[in-house]
Design an enzyme around this catalytic site. Structure first.
Site, PDB file in Angstrom:
ATOM      1  N   GLU A 290      32.119  63.620  14.659  1.00  0.00           N
ATOM      2  CA  GLU A 290      32.531  63.796  16.141  1.00  0.00           C
ATOM      3  C   GLU A 290      33.019  62.582  16.858  1.00  0.00           C
ATOM      4  OE1 GLU A 290      29.926  67.982  16.868  1.00  0.00           O
ATOM      5  OE2 GLU A 290      28.910  65.736  17.473  1.00  0.00           O
ATOM      6  N   ASP A 364      24.528  73.873  13.488  1.00  0.00           N
ATOM      7  CA  ASP A 364      24.343  73.039  14.545  1.00  0.00           C
ATOM      8  C   ASP A 364      23.230  73.777  15.537  1.00  0.00           C
ATOM      9  OD1 ASP A 364      24.189  70.944  16.398  1.00  0.00           O
ATOM     10  OD2 ASP A 364      26.291  71.142  17.258  1.00  0.00           O
ATOM     11  N   GLU A 392      20.150  73.663  23.672  1.00  0.00           N
ATOM     12  CA  GLU A 392      21.720  73.673  24.085  1.00  0.00           C
ATOM     13  C   GLU A 392      22.229  75.078  23.763  1.00  0.00           C
ATOM     14  OE1 GLU A 392      23.409  70.840  21.379  1.00  0.00           O
ATOM     15  OE2 GLU A 392      25.512  71.504  21.755  1.00  0.00           O
TER      16      GLU A 392
END
Lengths: 699, 699
Positions: A290, A364, A392
């Site tokens: 990333e 994820d 998240e």
């Protein structure tokens, strides 16, 4: 007793049961507990605090033995020979962090003994003793011998130097860099107390998307101040190492891990840190993922990068935690496969002080993923598991979701890598392949909110993570009970009701967000709310449509042998099972298969109807939760009762939002009506698509 | 009693004086206090909380009169006629917010009566009663008649929608926009309590560097939730209006205030807000200043802009606070003159519901500035004063600086605009020129830190602001005493010692930062620490060198008639005085004059020596403060004692930093040695110039 949640599970509320109170008071009549080290001093302080709160009396800690002792807290070498002899066998296997709490008959009367080989063990034993009392346990015949099954029990803070927290939903970073090192916030101490009470022994202070500045002298002084606060509690400090730091703050022209100057820079930097922080834990690294720099920028491998850093910290006993969360922009097949593909070939090539940190699932931190196929697949390499405590993808700090249930599901999953029973837990605790280092990391859900975690029940996720890192075989239900008793009330009706609610809460969020193996359907960037329609991001594998692949024929990601073949990253038994929709557990159905809308589920429903009903079920579960919580009013102080009530109302609203947005979107492809029992959406798909949240937190 | 500071000055600690305790208990034996409105309900709740804390007993509030009443809390219309008759004269002048607390002899015995014309007055009276008790005052012969001298007593929050706070040093914004409107944080309620207790009756939620998004429906719902929380406490909500909002969120092509569509847009937007928030206060606007859009973008004036917005809110009783903090990029002469030059010609042209908000001094919240020359210079225009509670230029939340001393200095400054005695306070309270609206704004120093303000003593700046907004004639020393008693201890030795420390603390910061009229010498952007050498910013008047103008000949800004002639913006008496260094008060010497290094000060020292000695004096004063605080240990709980001690150590370090950096820099020009008594700098000028603070807060 009103609470703002600041005290977490260390409330030390007065013991209400009068018989038990009297017993405890007798047991604490004469306490032998000699201090003398910083660890023993904080243990003594905690004991005094706990006893004052629970028993309503101050206690004197005698620094010398007496025949009158009812409680003895002392390391093994300070026990009298009669007692230490009787514990010899237990002490032998106790290691550096274990403890014993045992009721022993000596001189014709019972004495409770808390002992250990080390002061750290005494501290853990003291916290456990207080916890047992918070649970109102009878200590008369206590016999506990405990030691952690995992070496590194570590929180990962994704905290930036400007105090924002990536994926943080509980305020901002605890670390007030501006006022450090001169000002020690009481929160630092209370943070250490909370962690030590559940056995967490390490903390990575900074974001894995790292900033090299934290490695400059000015910040090292600040980190040193925190390390000094945490040391008495047995908590080591770690930092994230930005791979390009030699360029950014070192003035070098390269960060090539094989360049002698780069090696020398990291060696000198490590020496500099260890001079200030002799027990510095080491580095956590996110490299070539990333946008983060890494060894691949120089044509080198993860092994080259990790080993170079490992050599820098190795003389000081430091370690390197190297993250396996990588997925290349160029890979066209399946993001879920990439970490395995990149790392498994390196098995056995890392230094002894390197441990690879692997997320629990291959994508994820979704509400549900199958376990990561790397677990069990690298017998010669230490692997630590990374869980995410901060929610998240699970409703931020607004949704009540008890995560230890999720963690347990992963830990108890069978990898079959050494035959049946090769659970992820056994990979992680090193027992399957005899690993040199073992570890568990939790991405912290902690911030400056007064109750630390934003949602009063999110405190349980921090608590439960610590407990499972100590012993990955624990039952998440037992953990919930411990936490409820210490945090709220020992009333059986409350504990039994809410324990079930917590256990059920995890499946609810799966149902209203991503049922039947669906995943990665959140809106862009902030990850707040549903965005199954998102298809415009620059990388294919950042788009929800990449994952659900809904079309007129059906829905789901084909990871079978005839698809991406991700199934073959699992042991043959599992690969076979996951390759066939009929033998794939239905909770992973659309993770592994693209199936037609009329595919028949085990309950006889069509896939379309099944999806719709699952969404409704999730919403209904939240409705039930609200009703149940309403009945808990007599057991909970008004402040927290109201807080949770307000949050549950938001959760219900957002569960409906997920249901309606996802079903309206998928209905475009299924072209079928909602089955009976599923509420009609209150808004249009266009409305849901129009929503924008430019200041959603954590982004 | 340990404290984390969360309770502020509303601690309600047990009364320690046993005689007084008994008297209070008798006075609270039989309380008449009937509820029935939301304001009365919160007053009752507060009374119960206070009495429980201070007297250690619960009280019953009787909803009907009895002969046994020892305390009566009731609005005038609910009093019995005998009592109300005796108070008739006081009640007549009491207005909507005033109250009476009076011991009255009725039926042969004393009764304490708290009364008012309104429920709001009762709430204020209740808070005052509790405060008097916290100060351990005798109530037996109490006779207090109070009403605020200023209408608008308002906090300005420079809070952004991402929860960062511009110039915030106490954590982040209280407003959790993500969880609003569904989740009401207990802090919102406690914030309202604290404000109501000191008479603050308005709050601007958002930064003057404004974001139009707060005016969209989604945010208006969130603002509504906050307004609903604050309403019972008599606190109105205001928002900052971004002048270009009609373009940014309204889809218009212009924001020209004379464009009918623009007018209509603001009218409709106001209607929309008032439908949800009937008592919405109105708008605060920063226009055409530091990059903010405004009417001048369209060739219109401040009058055009302000009046257009005023017309939009006027049907609902709203107001517009229009900031005078403007300074043009193009003006080559003197930034200090510009607000006056731009605004004074408009006197009398603003609508009745417009008030011009003027910073206390003509530059920007420096440790010391002369009062702003606009005060008294616009007899036909309401002017409100803007103070800064957050210590942007005064050591962030790390330095102990008691600001009410600064505020008092400004308020008591004589403008001479209507002859001697025309103080700023009289301009502000409307008595000098009979203004339609009066107001005082304080830029809040409040954030998510548990103690609200970062520094335990910074709470006093919030407290003191509220008190001075209520009555600008109050003595800052009396305010310090009230605050110390309620917040820490009633022990005389403590109060008398610390009162003097607080009073002295303001001069200390002037001395170690900007003595003798120096100003604007901070480092760039974050404003943390000294930067007198900064000369590279794009605008001349952003650079410290613009302000101190140090050269080989001397130092200071010539604002005399032969310089920028800023002196002539003051009344002739003052202009004359400020025009001559000999008659200029020395604390403003270098504000108005550029003087040679050997200029002789009143004490006989040369200017260079005088500057150096002042810096040293500032450092020494912090040293004294540390010694004094050390002696306060017996009176303060350990938590706050240690916090303040750590912060004072930082303050001393930073005071030395200011002294050393500034003196080394100026020494380049003076070319003279440091006089005897001034410590030798520990670092070089190059070292100080090399310091960088990329993540300093509030920027």
């Amino acid at each position: 007793m009103a609470s703002n949640g600041y005290d977490l599970w260390l409330r030390y509320a007065p013991v209400e049961d009068q018989t038990l109170l009297t017993t405890y008071q007798e047991q604490f009549q004469s306490v032998y507990f000699k201090g003398g080290s910083s660890k023993l001093d904080v243990a003594q302080k905690e004991l005094k605090r706990g006893i004052t709160g629970m028993l309503g009396q101050n206690i004197v800690l005698n620094p010398s033995f007496s025949d009158k002792n009812t409680l003895i807290i002392a390391s093994a070498k300070n026990l009298n020979t009669a007692i230490s002899a009787s514990l010899e066998k237990d002490l032998k296997d106790l290691g550096e962090e274990g403890f014993i709490i045992k009721s022993i008959n000596t001189n014709g009367k019972n004495v409770i003994v808390v002992t250990a080989n080390t002061d750290q063990g005494i501290l853990y034993g003291t916290f456990k003793l207080l916890m047992l009392m918070q649970e109102n346990r009878d200590l008369s015949a206590i016999n506990r011998v405990e030691k952690p099954k995992i070496d590194l029990r570590i929180l990962n803070h994704w905290d930036n130097l400007d105090r924002t927290v990536e994926r943080g939903y509980a305020g901002f970073s605890l670390w007030n860099w501006q006022k450090l090192p001169g000002f020690i916030d009481q929160r630092y101490i209370d943070y250490a107390r909370a962690n030590a009470s559940i056995g967490i022994n390490g903390t990575v202070l900074t974001n894995v998307n790292a900033n090299a500045l934290v490695l400059t002298p000015r910040y090292i002084d600040k980190v040193t101040a925190l390390a000094d606060v945490f040391r008495p509690y047995g908590i080591k400090v770690y930092l994230t190492a930005r791979f390009s730091a030699p360029i950014e703050i070192g003035g070098l022209e390269t960060a090539d891990p094989l360049d002698p100057k780069v090696k020398q820079w990291w060696k000198a930097k490590s020496d500099e840190i260890y001079q200030k922080i002799p027990d510095f834990g080491g580095f956590l690294v996110k490299a070539n993922s990333e946008g983060q720099p890494g060894p691949q920028n120089y044509g080198r491998s993860h092994v080259d990068g990790a080993n170079m850093l490992a050599d820098a910290v190795s003389p000081h006993g430091g370690i390197v935690m190297w993250r396996a969360f990588v997925y290349s922009e160029d890979d066209a097949t399946d993001r879920a496969k990439q970490a395995y593909s990149e790392f498994v070939p390196f098995d056995g090539q890392f230094r002894d002080n390197v441990i690879i940190q692997v997320k629990n699932g291959p994508i994820d931190f979704q509400p549900r993923e199958p376990f990561h196929p790397m677990f069990g697949a690298m017998p010669k390499t230490p692997l630590m598991i990374e869980f995410q405590l901060t929610q998240e993808y699970l409703g931020f700090s607004t949704h009540l979701v008890y995560l230890p249930k999720l963690f347990e599901e992963v830990l108890q999953a069978d990898t079959y890598q050494e035959g049946k029973g090769s659970t992820v837990a056994k990979v992680i605790d090193g027992s399957l392949h005899d690993k040199k280092i073992t570890g568990m990391a939790g991405v912290a859900n902690i911030g400056t909110d007064i109750n630390w975690t934003g949602h009063p029940f999110a405190e349980a996720n921090w608590y439960g993570f610590g407990r499972l890192a100590w012993d990955p075989e624990l039952d998440s239900r037992d953990i919930a009970k411990e936490w409820l008793r210490a945090t709220f009330s020992n009333k059986e009706e409350f504990v039994n009701t809410m324990e079930q609610v917590m256990i059920d809460s995890r499946e609810a969020v799966v149902n209203y967000m991503t049922p039947l193996g669906l995943h990665h359907m959140m809106d862009t960037g902030h990850h707040y709310g549903p965005g199954p329609w998102v298809d415009n991001l620059s990388r294919a594998d950042w788009n929800p449509v990449y994952y659900h692949k809904a079309d007129s024929l059906g829905i789901g990601f084909d990871r079978t042998k005839s698809g991406s073949d991700a199934v073959d990253q699992y042991a043959p038994e599992l690969a076979k099972r996951f390759n066939d929709p009929k033998t794939t557990p239905e909770e992973f159905l659309l993770w592994f298969h693209h199936l037609p809308w009329d595919y028949k589920l085990k309950n006889g429903e069509s896939l379309w109807n099944g999806i719709a009903l699952k969404y409704q079920e999730g919403v209904d579960e939240v409705g039930t939760l609200i009703k149940t919580w309403g009945k808990m009013k007599p057991y909970v102080d008004a402040a927290r009762f109201n807080e949770v009530s307000m949050l549950l109302d938001i959760q219900l609203k957002e569960a409906k939002w997920w249901r309606d947005a996802c079903l309206l979107y998928f209905q475009q492809f299924s072209q079928q009506p909602l089955p009976a029992g599923v509420e009609k959406p209150a808004e249009t798909l266009d409305y849901f698509k129009s929503l924008r949240f430019p200041y959603a937190p954590g982004n």
